[in-house]
Design an enzyme around this catalytic site. Structure first.
Site: not given
Ligand code: CP
Length: 312
Positions: A108, A87, A58-59, A136
């Site tokens: 991320r 590396k 999703r993100t 998040h």
């Molecule tokens: N909600 C969420 O962060 O989903 P993903 O881990 O798929 O990005």
């Protein structure tokens, strides 16, 4: 397209935006959702880098969809293995290089604080797209936008947070953001071992004198809730598989439990789900987690425009 004067700004935590700034961001997302054509070329010539050292559906894809919807382009990597991190390259060196290739970066990382380190060495806005068990913020923006769209307010709410409250970073971010609105009460529903960490309790709940209770049984409290926020048990953050297996099916939201809830309660989930919401609940009009994922695109469009200082 209008270019507004902005100084370099990053997003590490939902608290980086004041409630007034959040209100503007939510209004912008609503305008984007209602008038998608108007925004279709605002980011023409701009590039978003998605630097994902940890899996995501999703993100990453909603960030990419957001930039494409705005007429921009995307580049990036979707695992540490497919980047020079494999590396031994540091995050600070990587962002220095990405700053030469892109106008904005969503990152991320499994290590708490890695996007913050990147932001300190970056010439472009860096967005924390999830750092370990910490924060998040863009999931929180998605949650706030969904709540605001569907309930029309961010105050006077009883919010049940259910599942893995220890490792669930979406829960920590959401509590931090919601505690700033009047008359918010939290019902924290988790097994003893997965309760919120003490630093979250002290820094968010106690510091802001937010009313909360901690309970184990969802059935006992579901009738009180305006919002039920379900979470997955975070397998990847457990130290051993045995503990995960013991905890993973502690909560399963099913039709029977939904019958105990109010008719106007909404069920949110950041997704992915594993077993914690039975698929039989998906057809219930109160189950809005797939709509929530869709709304994540509009709020990320609003965020990109805000950090780049662009408007149609
Ligand atoms: N909600 C969420 O962060 O989903 P993903 O881990 O798929 O990005």
């Amino acid at each position: 397209m209008q270019m507004m004067q902005t100084k370099l700004r990053h997003l590490m935590s939902p608290m980086d935006f004041s409630t007034d700034e959040l209100a503007k961001l939510l209004e912008l997302a609503a305008d984007i959702e209602a008038n998608q054509e108007k925004y279709a070329h605002v980011c023409q010539g701009k590039k978003l880098a998605t630097c994902f050292y940890e899996p995501s559906t999703r993100t990453r894809l909603s960030f990419e969809a957001a930039m494409l919807n705005l007429g921009g382009s995307v580049l990036g990597f979707s695992s540490a293995d497919s980047s020079s991190a494999a590396k031994g390259e540091s995050v600070s060196d990587t962002i220095r290089v990405i700053s030469c290739y892109a106008d904005i970066c969503a990152m991320r990382h499994p290590k708490e604080g890695a996007p913050l380190v990147a932001s300190e060495h970056s010439r472009i806005p860096v967005i924390n797209a999830g750092d370990g068990g910490h924060q998040h913020p863009t999931q929180t923006l998605t949650d706030l936008y969904t709540i605001y769209s569907l309930l029309g307010r961010l105050d006077n709410l009883t919010i049940g947070l259910c599942g893995d409250l220890k490792f669930g970073r979406t829960v920590h971010s959401l509590m931090g953001a919601m505690v700033r609105y009047p008359n918010i009460r939290f019902v924290l529903i988790s097994p003893e071992e997965l309760r919120i960490p003490s630093y979250v309790r002290d820094n968010i709940l106690v510091k802001n004198q937010a009313p909360y209770e901690e309970v184990e049984r969802l059935e006992d409290v579901i009738h009180q809730l305006d919002i039920l926020y379900m979470t997955r048990v975070q397998r990847e953050r457990f130290f051993n598989e045995e503990d995960y297996v013991r905890m993973k099916d502690f909560y399963i939201l099913n039709k029977e439990k939904m019958e105990l809830a109010r008719k106007d309660m909404i069920v949110l989930h950041p997704l992915p789900r594993v077993n914690e919401i039975s698929v039989e609940v998906d057809d219930d009009p109160r189950a809005v987690y797939f709509l929530q994922a869709q709304k994540g695109v509009y709020i990320r469009e609003a965020l990109i425009l805000t950090l780049l200082g662009l408007r149609p």
